[in-house]
Scaffold this active site. Structure first.
Site, mmCIF file in Angstrom:
data_model
loop_
_atom_site.group_PDB
_atom_site.id
_atom_site.type_symbol
_atom_site.label_atom_id
_atom_site.label_comp_id
_atom_site.label_asym_id
_atom_site.label_seq_id
_atom_site.Cartn_x
_atom_site.Cartn_y
_atom_site.Cartn_z
ATOM 1 N N HIS A 159 -4.258 5.357 1.500
ATOM 2 C CA HIS A 159 -2.854 5.134 1.160
ATOM 3 C C HIS A 159 -2.777 4.373 -0.172
ATOM 4 O O HIS A 159 -3.763 3.799 -0.641
ATOM 5 C CB HIS A 159 -2.179 4.344 2.289
ATOM 6 C CG HIS A 159 -0.748 4.764 2.515
ATOM 7 N ND1 HIS A 159 0.057 5.246 1.500
ATOM 8 C CD2 HIS A 159 0.031 4.771 3.633
ATOM 9 C CE1 HIS A 159 1.259 5.531 1.992
ATOM 10 N NE2 HIS A 159 1.267 5.271 3.288
ATOM 11 N N ALA A 160 -1.568 4.362 -0.756
ATOM 12 C CA ALA A 160 -1.363 3.614 -1.997
ATOM 13 C C ALA A 160 -1.628 2.131 -1.745
ATOM 14 O O ALA A 160 -1.299 1.603 -0.673
ATOM 15 C CB ALA A 160 0.059 3.820 -2.500
ATOM 16 N N SER A 161 -2.175 1.467 -2.754
ATOM 17 C CA SER A 161 -2.634 0.086 -2.569
ATOM 18 C C SER A 161 -1.497 -0.903 -2.318
ATOM 19 O O SER A 161 -1.745 -1.998 -1.826
ATOM 20 C CB SER A 161 -3.439 -0.363 -3.788
ATOM 21 O OG SER A 161 -4.633 0.365 -3.855
ATOM 22 N N GLU A 232 0.541 17.766 -4.266
ATOM 23 C CA GLU A 232 2.005 17.608 -4.333
ATOM 24 C C GLU A 232 2.253 16.543 -5.394
ATOM 25 O O GLU A 232 2.120 15.345 -5.120
ATOM 26 C CB GLU A 232 2.552 17.143 -2.976
ATOM 27 C CG GLU A 232 2.355 18.120 -1.842
ATOM 28 C CD GLU A 232 3.267 19.321 -1.945
ATOM 29 O OE1 GLU A 232 4.102 19.382 -2.856
ATOM 30 O OE2 GLU A 232 3.124 20.222 -1.105
ATOM 31 N N LEU A 233 2.607 16.954 -6.584
ATOM 32 C CA LEU A 233 2.661 16.005 -7.710
ATOM 33 C C LEU A 233 4.103 15.728 -8.131
ATOM 34 O O LEU A 233 5.043 15.949 -7.391
ATOM 35 C CB LEU A 233 1.809 16.538 -8.858
ATOM 36 C CG LEU A 233 0.368 16.915 -8.455
ATOM 37 C CD1 LEU A 233 -0.426 17.399 -9.654
ATOM 38 C CD2 LEU A 233 -0.343 15.756 -7.770
ATOM 39 N N CYS A 266 10.111 12.431 -5.552
ATOM 40 C CA CYS A 266 9.585 13.509 -6.403
ATOM 41 C C CYS A 266 10.633 14.607 -6.573
ATOM 42 O O CYS A 266 10.739 15.210 -7.635
ATOM 43 C CB CYS A 266 8.312 14.077 -5.796
ATOM 44 S SG CYS A 266 8.500 14.534 -4.074
HETATM 45 P P1 NAP Z 1 -0.184 7.681 -7.980
HETATM 46 O O1 NAP Z 1 -0.368 6.502 -8.863
HETATM 47 O O2 NAP Z 1 -0.753 8.962 -8.414
HETATM 48 O O3 NAP Z 1 -0.802 7.256 -6.577
HETATM 49 C C1 NAP Z 1 -0.830 8.158 -5.489
HETATM 50 C C2 NAP Z 1 -2.090 7.915 -4.690
HETATM 51 O O4 NAP Z 1 -3.217 8.337 -5.466
HETATM 52 C C3 NAP Z 1 -2.343 6.442 -4.365
HETATM 53 O O5 NAP Z 1 -2.950 6.364 -3.105
HETATM 54 C C4 NAP Z 1 -3.304 6.001 -5.449
HETATM 55 O O6 NAP Z 1 -4.077 4.907 -5.084
HETATM 56 C C5 NAP Z 1 -4.142 7.249 -5.597
HETATM 57 N N1 NAP Z 1 -4.800 7.404 -6.891
HETATM 58 C C6 NAP Z 1 -4.305 7.070 -8.099
HETATM 59 N N2 NAP Z 1 -5.175 7.447 -9.069
HETATM 60 C C7 NAP Z 1 -6.218 8.031 -8.437
HETATM 61 C C8 NAP Z 1 -7.438 8.619 -8.887
HETATM 62 N N3 NAP Z 1 -7.736 8.718 -10.172
HETATM 63 N N4 NAP Z 1 -8.284 9.121 -7.970
HETATM 64 C C9 NAP Z 1 -7.975 9.058 -6.654
HETATM 65 N N5 NAP Z 1 -6.848 8.517 -6.165
HETATM 66 C C10 NAP Z 1 -5.970 8.010 -7.059
HETATM 67 O O7 NAP Z 1 1.323 7.974 -7.661
HETATM 68 P P2 NAP Z 1 2.424 6.974 -7.156
HETATM 69 O O8 NAP Z 1 2.839 6.136 -8.304
HETATM 70 O O9 NAP Z 1 1.965 6.273 -5.921
HETATM 71 O O10 NAP Z 1 3.587 7.989 -6.719
HETATM 72 C C11 NAP Z 1 4.504 8.472 -7.611
HETATM 73 C C12 NAP Z 1 4.225 9.883 -8.002
HETATM 74 O O11 NAP Z 1 4.068 10.699 -6.848
HETATM 75 C C13 NAP Z 1 5.405 10.491 -8.762
HETATM 76 O O12 NAP Z 1 4.929 11.260 -9.825
HETATM 77 C C14 NAP Z 1 6.067 11.380 -7.715
HETATM 78 O O13 NAP Z 1 6.848 12.403 -8.242
HETATM 79 C C15 NAP Z 1 4.883 11.867 -6.964
HETATM 80 N N6 NAP Z 1 5.260 12.356 -5.644
HETATM 81 C C16 NAP Z 1 5.186 13.696 -5.385
HETATM 82 C C17 NAP Z 1 5.583 14.190 -4.152
HETATM 83 C C18 NAP Z 1 5.507 15.659 -3.821
HETATM 84 O O14 NAP Z 1 5.578 15.990 -2.645
HETATM 85 N N7 NAP Z 1 5.382 16.556 -4.776
HETATM 86 C C19 NAP Z 1 6.049 13.308 -3.180
HETATM 87 C C20 NAP Z 1 6.117 11.963 -3.484
HETATM 88 C C21 NAP Z 1 5.715 11.501 -4.716
HETATM 89 P P3 NAP Z 1 -3.791 3.420 -5.641
HETATM 90 O O15 NAP Z 1 -2.436 3.042 -5.139
HETATM 91 O O16 NAP Z 1 -4.867 2.619 -5.083
HETATM 92 O O17 NAP Z 1 -3.816 3.533 -7.138
#
Ligand code: NAP
Length: 458
Positions: A159-161, A232-233, A266
């Site tokens: 999960h997110a930190s 899902e980005l 998102c």
């Molecule tokens: P994020 O920074 O990408 O983090 C998402 C998850 O990925 C967290 O658990 C994070 O862990 C992990 N993570 C980050 N960098 C990583 C890497 N290089 N390798 C492996 N894991 C990594 O995104 P967020 O800020 O939490 O969420 C916002 C984004 O999600 C927005 O762009 C939003 O649009 C998108 N989103 C998309 C959907 C969809 O269904 N399409 C739904 C919801 C949100 P840490 O927290 O430990 O960094």
């Protein structure tokens, strides 16, 4: 990044969690692998009874978990409680429908392939890793976990930190419902540790919901190990209002589409593209309604907009608005952080964006709406399709030809007509372009983490 709950409403650190060390990660992967073996041998009926029991446990705690979500990421508490109920509903939906969704499919005329019988069946893949974001701390996880477990897979959650307490709640939920030990466990690790989990031969596939950079990294590692991935980005969804639309209803819905979840969804409408004939009327109404929103403590039940979830998220949003303003855009309302504790940003509408403004291409993850004047329908479509994202879209029209044109030509995973995009468990959900690949929800989402096995019999 520390694994910690930092309350975005106050900025204070409420809990810091020690990450799992490599031996704890190893033991959780091992447990998940044996749970996956055990789950393969269970029936749909058994899994459904455990899923219903877990749904009951979650439902009983809806208020408390809702408040926890609000403390961890700042969404208004009524929306947090609604997220819990939506998750409960999805658990029951997959408990009740998995057997039908994953039923064998016979070939109508097996003689065409020289067989007496031919059919396909869906089998679980094994252990699937889910890397999840903080914006819907419960829903994002459940919409993966419920179908995956009902298909007979085991799940591991990174999960997110910034939502560790939500992660810890989910860590035990399914076992409390009756699922075999290890069927679904959280790994309290940073993003840097994800690569070695994906590489582990006991982990068969990975799904990530989050930002484009995280998705690119995870999919590359999965590709390197020839493992299935679903992404899902992000999105910068267009919300298009055409000349035939009911402009007042569109403007009122546009506010909801933009500020739901404090603007951090998102599938939020982020770019509002309005036909020039109705632009002035829409812009005035939309800016007025955005300026009247009640911003404040998200634990209060009448708050409409809470803080941005993290300090860096608030700063990123401010940078996008400042960049557009410096390049000549017009701020119709808002346009700055609020001078109060926590990470609040004023609901903002910004218009007259020059092509080189970062907001034209980048996702605004917070209560910031950009407004575009389209000179005709083709221009509206051009603006809608000009980003690298392709998640969802909304079109407001009362003209059947316009409707057909936009449904056919929008580059998006979904089109909502005369409404805002919402995710429903019954409808497939996902994007194209840099919004990702694969689908969640409905039957198709459950099949993503199954082996579609073809069987041919002489
Ligand atoms: P994020 O920074 O990408 O983090 C998402 C998850 O990925 C967290 O658990 C994070 O862990 C992990 N993570 C980050 N960098 C990583 C890497 N290089 N390798 C492996 N894991 C990594 O995104 P967020 O800020 O939490 O969420 C916002 C984004 O999600 C927005 O762009 C939003 O649009 C998108 N989103 C998309 C959907 C969809 O269904 N399409 C739904 C919801 C949100 P840490 O927290 O430990 O960094």
């Amino acid at each position: 990044m520390a694994i910690a709950t930092i309350n975005p409403t106050t900025g204070s650190t409420e809990m810091v969690i020690e990450p799992h060390d490599p031996s704890e990660v190893e033991s959780r992967i091992a447990e998940a692998a044996s749970a996956a073996e055990a789950l393969r041998a269970t029936s749909y009926a058994e899994r459904a009874s455990w899923m219903h029991a877990a749904a009951d446990i979650l439902e009983d705690q809806a208020e408390g978990i809702g408040e926890l979500i609000t403390v961890e990421m700042g969404k208004p508490v009524l929306q947090s409680v609604a997220e819990v109920h939506k998750s409960v509903k999805a658990m029951r939906f997959y408990a009740d429908n998995a057997e039908t969704f994953l039923a064998d499919v016979p070939l109508d005329d097996p003689s065409t392939v020289g067989a007496s019988r031919a059919w396909t069946r869906y089998e679980p893949l094994g252990v699937v890793l889910a890397v999840m974001p903080w914006n819907y701390p419960l829903w994002q996880v459940i919409r993966f976990a419920a179908p995956a477990l009902m298909a007979g897979n085991a799940g591991l959650l990174k999960h997110a930190s910034n939502v560790p307490q939500s992660a810890l709640f989910l860590d035990t939920l399914f076992e409390r419902g009756g699922f075999p030990k290890g069927s679904f466990r959280a790994l309290l690790i940073g993003g840097g540790e994800v690569a070695s989990v994906i590489a582990d031969p006991r982990v068969k596939a990975v799904t990530l919901t989050g930002s484009e950079p995280a998705g690119r990294s995870v999919a590359a590692i999965a590709g390197d190990h020839v493992k299935k991935s679903v992404l899902e980005l992000g999105g910068s969804d267009p919300f298009i209002v055409l000349a035939s639309a009911d402009v007042r209803t569109a403007a009122a819905t546009a506010v909801k589409a933009r500020i739901n979840n404090n603007g951090q969804s998102c599938i939020a409408g982020k770019r509002f593209i309005v036909h020039t004939d109705v632009y002035d009327e829409f812009a005035a109404e939309f800016a007025k309604l955005m300026s009247e929103l009640r911003v404040g403590d998200p634990l209060l039940r009448d708050t409409e907009v809470g803080p941005v979830a993290t300090a860096s998220g608030r700063d990123d949003l401010a940078e996008l608005v400042d960049d557009a303003r410096a390049k000549g855009a017009t701020v119709l309302t808002g346009g700055s952080a609020l001078d109060m504790p926590g990470w609040f940003y004023a609901p903002t509408v910004i218009a007259d964006l020059p092509d080189d403004a970062r907001l034209v291409q980048e996702e605004a993850f917070g209560p910031v709406a950009s407004l575009y004047r389209a000179k005709d329908n083709d221009d509206a479509l051009r603006i809608a399709n000009q980003t690298t994202f392709g998640l969802s879209s909304a079109v407001w029209t009362n003209d059947p030809d316009e409707e057909a044109y936009f449904v056919s030509h929008l580059d998006a995973g979904a089109v909502f007509i005369n409404g805002m995009t919402v995710s429903y468990q019954e409808l497939p959900f996902g994007g194209i372009k840099r919004s990702g690949f694969g689908r969640e929800l409905a039957a198709v989402g459950q099949r993503e983490f199954c082996n579609l096995k073809t069987v041919w019999k002489a």
